[in-house]
Design an enzyme around this catalytic site. Structure first.
Site, PDB file in Angstrom:
ATOM      1  N   ASP A  97     -20.535  48.394  39.424  1.00  0.00           N
ATOM      2  CA  ASP A  97     -19.632  48.967  38.435  1.00  0.00           C
ATOM      3  C   ASP A  97     -18.337  49.446  39.088  1.00  0.00           C
ATOM      4  O   ASP A  97     -18.267  49.637  40.299  1.00  0.00           O
ATOM      5  CB  ASP A  97     -20.301  50.146  37.726  1.00  0.00           C
ATOM      6  CG  ASP A  97     -21.383  49.701  36.750  1.00  0.00           C
ATOM      7  OD1 ASP A  97     -21.394  48.529  36.365  1.00  0.00           O
ATOM      8  OD2 ASP A  97     -22.221  50.553  36.381  1.00  0.00           O
ATOM      9  N   GLN A 126     -10.826  46.760  35.577  1.00  0.00           N
ATOM     10  CA  GLN A 126     -10.364  47.454  34.376  1.00  0.00           C
ATOM     11  C   GLN A 126      -8.938  47.031  34.007  1.00  0.00           C
ATOM     12  O   GLN A 126      -8.011  47.166  34.809  1.00  0.00           O
ATOM     13  CB  GLN A 126     -10.418  48.964  34.617  1.00  0.00           C
ATOM     14  CG  GLN A 126     -11.832  49.430  34.954  1.00  0.00           C
ATOM     15  CD  GLN A 126     -11.887  50.863  35.433  1.00  0.00           C
ATOM     16  OE1 GLN A 126     -12.056  51.767  34.621  1.00  0.00           O
ATOM     17  NE2 GLN A 126     -11.786  51.088  36.726  1.00  0.00           N
ATOM     18  N   ARG A 181     -16.536  41.117  35.688  1.00  0.00           N
ATOM     19  CA  ARG A 181     -16.573  41.678  34.335  1.00  0.00           C
ATOM     20  C   ARG A 181     -15.231  42.346  34.053  1.00  0.00           C
ATOM     21  O   ARG A 181     -14.811  43.243  34.777  1.00  0.00           O
ATOM     22  CB  ARG A 181     -17.697  42.704  34.219  1.00  0.00           C
ATOM     23  CG  ARG A 181     -17.738  43.435  32.875  1.00  0.00           C
ATOM     24  CD  ARG A 181     -18.534  44.737  33.000  1.00  0.00           C
ATOM     25  NE  ARG A 181     -19.897  44.518  33.440  1.00  0.00           N
ATOM     26  CZ  ARG A 181     -20.595  45.377  34.177  1.00  0.00           C
ATOM     27  NH1 ARG A 181     -20.040  46.510  34.588  1.00  0.00           N
ATOM     28  NH2 ARG A 181     -21.831  45.109  34.536  1.00  0.00           N
ATOM     29  N   GLY A 200     -11.373  49.677  30.194  1.00  0.00           N
ATOM     30  CA  GLY A 200     -11.326  50.863  31.048  1.00  0.00           C
ATOM     31  C   GLY A 200     -11.677  52.108  30.273  1.00  0.00           C
ATOM     32  O   GLY A 200     -10.999  52.446  29.300  1.00  0.00           O
ATOM     33  N   LYS A 235      -2.449  51.891  23.757  1.00  0.00           N
ATOM     34  CA  LYS A 235      -3.498  50.942  23.396  1.00  0.00           C
ATOM     35  C   LYS A 235      -2.971  49.517  23.334  1.00  0.00           C
ATOM     36  O   LYS A 235      -3.637  48.576  23.783  1.00  0.00           O
ATOM     37  CB  LYS A 235      -4.106  51.339  22.048  1.00  0.00           C
ATOM     38  CG  LYS A 235      -5.224  50.425  21.582  1.00  0.00           C
ATOM     39  CD  LYS A 235      -5.787  50.886  20.245  1.00  0.00           C
ATOM     40  CE  LYS A 235      -6.875  49.927  19.765  1.00  0.00           C
ATOM     41  NZ  LYS A 235      -7.424  50.355  18.440  1.00  0.00           N
ATOM     42  N   HIS A 239     -16.259  45.262  23.081  1.00  0.00           N
ATOM     43  CA  HIS A 239     -16.821  45.296  21.746  1.00  0.00           C
ATOM     44  C   HIS A 239     -15.761  44.946  20.702  1.00  0.00           C
ATOM     45  O   HIS A 239     -16.051  44.917  19.500  1.00  0.00           O
ATOM     46  CB  HIS A 239     -17.384  46.686  21.436  1.00  0.00           C
ATOM     47  CG  HIS A 239     -18.381  47.147  22.444  1.00  0.00           C
ATOM     48  ND1 HIS A 239     -18.035  47.916  23.543  1.00  0.00           N
ATOM     49  CD2 HIS A 239     -19.705  46.942  22.541  1.00  0.00           C
ATOM     50  CE1 HIS A 239     -19.119  48.156  24.263  1.00  0.00           C
ATOM     51  NE2 HIS A 239     -20.139  47.586  23.682  1.00  0.00           N
ATOM     52  N   ARG A 277     -20.213  63.534  30.739  1.00  0.00           N
ATOM     53  CA  ARG A 277     -19.128  62.965  31.545  1.00  0.00           C
ATOM     54  C   ARG A 277     -18.299  61.978  30.728  1.00  0.00           C
ATOM     55  O   ARG A 277     -17.080  61.952  30.827  1.00  0.00           O
ATOM     56  CB  ARG A 277     -19.695  62.268  32.779  1.00  0.00           C
ATOM     57  CG  ARG A 277     -20.163  63.209  33.868  1.00  0.00           C
ATOM     58  CD  ARG A 277     -20.546  62.419  35.111  1.00  0.00           C
ATOM     59  NE  ARG A 277     -21.106  63.292  36.120  1.00  0.00           N
ATOM     60  CZ  ARG A 277     -20.401  64.015  36.977  1.00  0.00           C
ATOM     61  NH1 ARG A 277     -19.085  63.968  36.920  1.00  0.00           N
ATOM     62  NH2 ARG A 277     -21.001  64.763  37.877  1.00  0.00           N
ATOM     63  N   ARG A 278     -18.966  61.137  29.941  1.00  0.00           N
ATOM     64  CA  ARG A 278     -18.223  60.146  29.170  1.00  0.00           C
ATOM     65  C   ARG A 278     -17.274  60.811  28.176  1.00  0.00           C
ATOM     66  O   ARG A 278     -16.157  60.359  27.974  1.00  0.00           O
ATOM     67  CB  ARG A 278     -19.189  59.230  28.418  1.00  0.00           C
ATOM     68  CG  ARG A 278     -20.097  58.366  29.285  1.00  0.00           C
ATOM     69  CD  ARG A 278     -19.367  57.335  30.122  1.00  0.00           C
ATOM     70  NE  ARG A 278     -18.843  57.886  31.357  1.00  0.00           N
ATOM     71  CZ  ARG A 278     -19.566  58.104  32.445  1.00  0.00           C
ATOM     72  NH1 ARG A 278     -20.855  57.850  32.451  1.00  0.00           N
ATOM     73  NH2 ARG A 278     -19.009  58.577  33.540  1.00  0.00           N
TER      74      ARG A 278
END
Length: 278
Positions: free
Chosen positions: A107, A137, A158, A162, A175, A202, A259-260
């Site tokens: 990751d 990212q 991948r 980010g 964005k 997504h 954390r997220r």
């Protein structure tokens, strides 16, 4: 017991529960990327312990004959302790996995860890002839150059937008700018990579764009999404493309969500939308 809001996004606390979830995904033609929760250890002992846990998970995947792989966070296996510790633990995980035919993802975390992460990926991709992958990212301004470095390496890359919140001097903040970078970088990958492209998104528009690029260039790719997010779309896409679900598990689920959310307010909105099905 994991609360319902968390159990939507976490497969369980034990490896057995994670593998059960992987089997259920396999029944729907979706493959599993298993990630043991844990990160930002500043002492070696917990980093080594999680590395050992990954070694055991590799053996469990081999024994279960599941269509699954693992994904490791750098700060989980020692990067905050020292680059040498991180590289040592990732290499022994990758070596162990290569012997058992299990793929390993590395990751990507904060922007100041990118070099250390790409350095060990490059080494291991060459050592194991593509048995590892790395995440990059799109919101980082350096990613266009990083993709040029990665284009001729075996392995997989991948591409995600980010989830962290880096400073403006190193990252796109709007964005629209991140979306433009993601599309530009996807096009570069489809036109310059021989394969090994993982579309980590997504966003229906980005997935549709990847489908268009596949029609244009014919470069093999896969789609990766998180557990609990647009799962119906994952199952639908798996009827035509290779789809992998990123599956967190482990007893550190509370700190994972904390954390997220703290890293970026958009992460909380993203989770809420996933829960309500938007």
């Amino acid at each position: 017991m994991i609360p319902p809001i968390a159990s939507r996004f976490v497969a369980g606390e034990s490896p057995a529960e994670a593998l059960d979830h992987a089997r259920q995904l396999n029944d729907r033609n979706v493959k599993a990327i298993l990630n043991l929760l844990g990160e930002h250890y500043d002492e070696r002992r917990p980093a080594d312990e999680d590395a050992e846990a990954y070694l055991r998970m590799v053996e469990d995947i081999e024994s279960a004959d599941a269509e699954a792989c693992i994904s490791v966070k750098p700060s989980q296996v020692g990067l905050d302790v020292g680059t040498e510790v991180f590289h040592e633990n990732v290499e022994r995980i990758a070596d162990h996995a290569a012997e058992r035919g299990v793929f390993v993802w590395i990751d990507m975390e904060d922007h100041d860890t990118t070099d250390a992460t790409l350095d060990i990926y490059e080494k291991l991709a060459q050592k194991h002839e593509g048995g590892v992958g790395v995440c990059v990212q799109a919101n980082l301004k350096r990613t266009d150059d990083d993709l040029e470095r990665l284009a001729d390496l075996p392995g997989k890359v991948r591409l995600v937008k980010g989830a962290y919140d880096p400073p403006a001097e190193v990252a796109y903040e709007e964005k629209s700018a991140v979306n433009a970078a993601y599309e530009r970088q996807l096009e570069y990958m489809f036109s310059n990579f021989d394969g090994g492209i993982a579309v980590g998104s997504h966003d229906p528009e980005m997935i549709a764009y990847a489908e268009d690029l596949y029609e244009e260039y014919g470069t093999d790719f896969e789609i990766q999404m998180l557990m609990g997010v647009r799962e119906d779309a994952q199952y639908d896409l798996a009827g035509e493309y290779e789809v992998w679900q990123y599956v967190p598990y482990g007893d550190k689920w509370l700190s994972y969500f904390y954390r997220r959310v703290m890293e970026r307010k958009e992460n909380l909105l993203f989770a809420v939308r996933a829960i309500v099905g938007r």
